[in-house]
Design a protein around this motif. Sequence first.
Motif, PDB file in Angstrom:
ATOM      1  N   GLU A 255       0.828  -1.206   0.000  1.00 44.19           N
ATOM      2  CA  GLU A 255       0.000   0.000   0.000  1.00 44.19           C
ATOM      3  C   GLU A 255       0.864   1.258   0.000  1.00 44.19           C
ATOM      4  N   ALA A 256       1.946   1.245   0.775  1.00 43.41           N
ATOM      5  CA  ALA A 256       2.840   2.405   0.809  1.00 43.41           C
ATOM      6  C   ALA A 256       3.497   2.614  -0.554  1.00 43.41           C
ATOM      7  N   GLU A 257       3.970   1.533  -1.164  1.00 47.90           N
ATOM      8  CA  GLU A 257       4.607   1.648  -2.475  1.00 47.90           C
ATOM      9  C   GLU A 257       3.618   2.122  -3.532  1.00 47.90           C
ATOM     10  N   ASP A 258       2.375   1.640  -3.437  1.00 51.28           N
ATOM     11  CA  ASP A 258       1.354   2.048  -4.402  1.00 51.28           C
ATOM     12  C   ASP A 258       1.049   3.540  -4.294  1.00 51.28           C
ATOM     13  N   ARG A 259       0.988   4.042  -3.070  1.00 48.58           N
ATOM     14  CA  ARG A 259       0.743   5.474  -2.889  1.00 48.58           C
ATOM     15  C   ARG A 259       1.864   6.310  -3.487  1.00 48.58           C
ATOM     16  N   LEU A 260       3.091   5.856  -3.292  1.00 47.40           N
ATOM     17  CA  LEU A 260       4.228   6.610  -3.821  1.00 47.40           C
ATOM     18  C   LEU A 260       4.257   6.568  -5.348  1.00 47.40           C
ATOM     19  N   ILE A 261       3.926   5.416  -5.914  1.00 41.94           N
ATOM     20  CA  ILE A 261       3.916   5.300  -7.371  1.00 41.94           C
ATOM     21  C   ILE A 261       2.917   6.268  -7.989  1.00 41.94           C
ATOM     22  N   HIS A 262       1.761   6.424  -7.363  1.00 41.83           N
ATOM     23  CA  HIS A 262       0.722   7.302  -7.908  1.00 41.83           C
ATOM     24  C   HIS A 262       1.048   8.787  -7.747  1.00 41.83           C
ATOM     25  N   SER A 315       6.379  11.479  15.963  1.00 41.58           N
ATOM     26  CA  SER A 315       6.324  11.570  17.420  1.00 41.58           C
ATOM     27  C   SER A 315       7.388  12.552  17.873  1.00 41.58           C
ATOM     28  N   GLY A 316       6.996  13.583  18.593  1.00 36.86           N
ATOM     29  CA  GLY A 316       7.930  14.609  19.053  1.00 36.86           C
ATOM     30  C   GLY A 316       7.963  15.782  18.104  1.00 36.86           C
ATOM     31  N   ASN A 317       8.270  16.952  18.639  1.00 35.62           N
ATOM     32  CA  ASN A 317       8.237  18.177  17.846  1.00 35.62           C
ATOM     33  C   ASN A 317       9.609  18.783  17.585  1.00 35.62           C
ATOM     34  N   ASP A 318      10.616  18.354  18.341  1.00 33.78           N
ATOM     35  CA  ASP A 318      11.959  18.883  18.121  1.00 33.78           C
ATOM     36  C   ASP A 318      12.467  18.421  16.752  1.00 33.78           C
ATOM     37  N   ILE A 319      12.856  19.355  15.900  1.00 35.99           N
ATOM     38  CA  ILE A 319      13.150  19.052  14.502  1.00 35.99           C
ATOM     39  C   ILE A 319      14.207  17.964  14.347  1.00 35.99           C
ATOM     40  N   ARG A 320      15.283  18.036  15.137  1.00 33.83           N
ATOM     41  CA  ARG A 320      16.389  17.093  14.949  1.00 33.83           C
ATOM     42  C   ARG A 320      16.207  15.788  15.727  1.00 33.83           C
ATOM     43  N   ASN A 321      15.177  15.723  16.566  1.00 31.58           N
ATOM     44  CA  ASN A 321      14.986  14.523  17.377  1.00 31.58           C
ATOM     45  C   ASN A 321      13.602  13.909  17.207  1.00 31.58           C
ATOM     46  N   ARG A 322      12.927  14.261  16.137  1.00 27.09           N
ATOM     47  CA  ARG A 322      11.621  13.664  15.889  1.00 27.09           C
ATOM     48  C   ARG A 322      11.766  12.166  15.603  1.00 27.09           C
ATOM     49  N   ILE A 323      10.827  11.400  16.074  1.00 24.09           N
ATOM     50  CA  ILE A 323      10.789   9.968  15.795  1.00 24.09           C
ATOM     51  C   ILE A 323       9.709   9.721  14.751  1.00 24.09           C
ATOM     52  N   TRP A 324      10.072   8.962  13.728  1.00 20.69           N
ATOM     53  CA  TRP A 324       9.153   8.647  12.648  1.00 20.69           C
ATOM     54  C   TRP A 324       8.767   7.182  12.744  1.00 20.69           C
ATOM     55  N   ILE A 325       7.487   6.910  12.619  1.00 20.93           N
ATOM     56  CA  ILE A 325       6.960   5.554  12.784  1.00 20.93           C
ATOM     57  C   ILE A 325       6.179   5.167  11.536  1.00 20.93           C
ATOM     58  N   HIS A 326       6.555   4.052  10.929  1.00 24.29           N
ATOM     59  CA  HIS A 326       5.762   3.530   9.816  1.00 24.29           C
ATOM     60  C   HIS A 326       4.379   3.201  10.359  1.00 24.29           C
ATOM     61  N   LYS A 327       3.379   3.851   9.829  1.00 20.96           N
ATOM     62  CA  LYS A 327       2.040   3.802  10.434  1.00 20.96           C
ATOM     63  C   LYS A 327       1.497   2.395  10.557  1.00 20.96           C
ATOM     64  N   SER A 328       1.731   1.547   9.559  1.00 22.79           N
ATOM     65  CA  SER A 328       1.131   0.218   9.563  1.00 22.79           C
ATOM     66  C   SER A 328       2.007  -0.859  10.161  1.00 22.79           C
TER      67      SER A 328
END
Length: 332
Positions: A255-262, A315-328
Motif C-alpha cells: 500500500e505504501a509503495e502504491d501510494r508513492l507510485i501514484h 512523534s515529538g516536535n523537536d526538529i532534529r529529534n523527531r521519531i518517525w513511525i511507519h504507520k502500519s
Amino acid sequence: MDDELAALLIEAHRNIGFLEGLVEYAPNKEAFAELMLLKECTYSHMIDYDGPDLKEILTIRGTDKGNITPIMNLEAAYSAAANLEIHAPDLSQICGIALNGESENTPIDVRAHQTFWLGAKTNLKGYNPTAPDAVLPALADISAYLYNDHNTDPLIKAALVHYQFEMIHPFERYNGIVGRILVPMVLRDVIGDARQLICLSECLYHNKNEYFDLLRSTQYSGGYIRWIKFFVNAVGQAAKRSAEQLIQYEQAIAEAEDRLIHIGNLPKSVYSVLEHLKRFPITTVSSAAKNTGLSFNSVSKAMSMMLEHDIVIQSGNDIRNRIWIHKSIGQT
C-alpha cells in the motif's frame, strides 16, 4: 496419542505449512524475518528477566539511543545456533554468545552436578531420560534421543527436548533462553525457512504461568502429555500469528509503495527511506541517513512527503529529534 493431541498436531502442521507457503512468495521476507527474530529475542528475554518491551526495543534500535546489547546478543546466539548441533560443546557456545556476544566467543562451562531435578517420573514408552545428577551424560542423552528416534512427530520431539533441557539446567544462567533457542534447532530439518519466522516466545510469554507450572509439575507427575499438548498448541498458534502478521506486513508495504507510485516523479531517496523503514519501522532522520547514506535533508524531505501521504506518523516536535513511525508496521 489421543484425539486431542492428534488434532493439535494436525492444526499446528497446517499452520506451519501455510506459513511456509507464504514465505516462499513473500517479496519482503528477509526484512520481516529480521523483525521476527528481534521479536523472538525480546519476548524470550522478557520471560525470564525484566527489560524493555518490543516497542521500546524497536525505538532504541531505530534511533540509536539506548542500550539493547542483551537482545543483540540473543540475536547472535539464535543465528549461530542455526549451524550448530545439540550437544554440550555447541550448547556451551550458544550460551556464551547469548550472554556475552559473538565477539567474545567464550563458551560457558557446564555444571558438573546439580540437584534441580529429583524423583523424576515418566509415563511415556520409549522416553525415559537420564536423571541429570551428572549433567554431561544427561545432555548426551538428549543428543542420543534425537539421533535414534525417527518415528516421533518433530513437534513432540521439540517439546520433550525443551523440557528435558530445562530440567537439566546445565548452566548458571540463561537456561530458559538457551532452551528456547533449542526449539528451532530441533525443527530446522522439517520446517525450513518458516522456522525463523515463528515467534514461539511471544506465545509462551503470554501464557507464562501455565508454561512455568507445567515445567515444574511434569517432573513430579510424569504427565508429559499435558506438557506436549501445551507446547504443540503454542507452536501452532505462533505459526498462525506469524502468518497473519506476514500478510499484514506485506499489505502495508504494498500500500505504501502504491501510494508513492501514484504520486509520480519522486526522488530515489524516498524509496531508499521506505526500504529503511521495512527493517526499522521506528526511526529518526539521523539514523535513517546513517543507514541509507543519504543526507539529513534528503531523508527529512522524504519523511515529510510520506507523512503527507499517511505512510508515517511523527512523534515529538523537536526538529532534529523527531521519531518517525511507519504507520502500519511500527504500531502493530
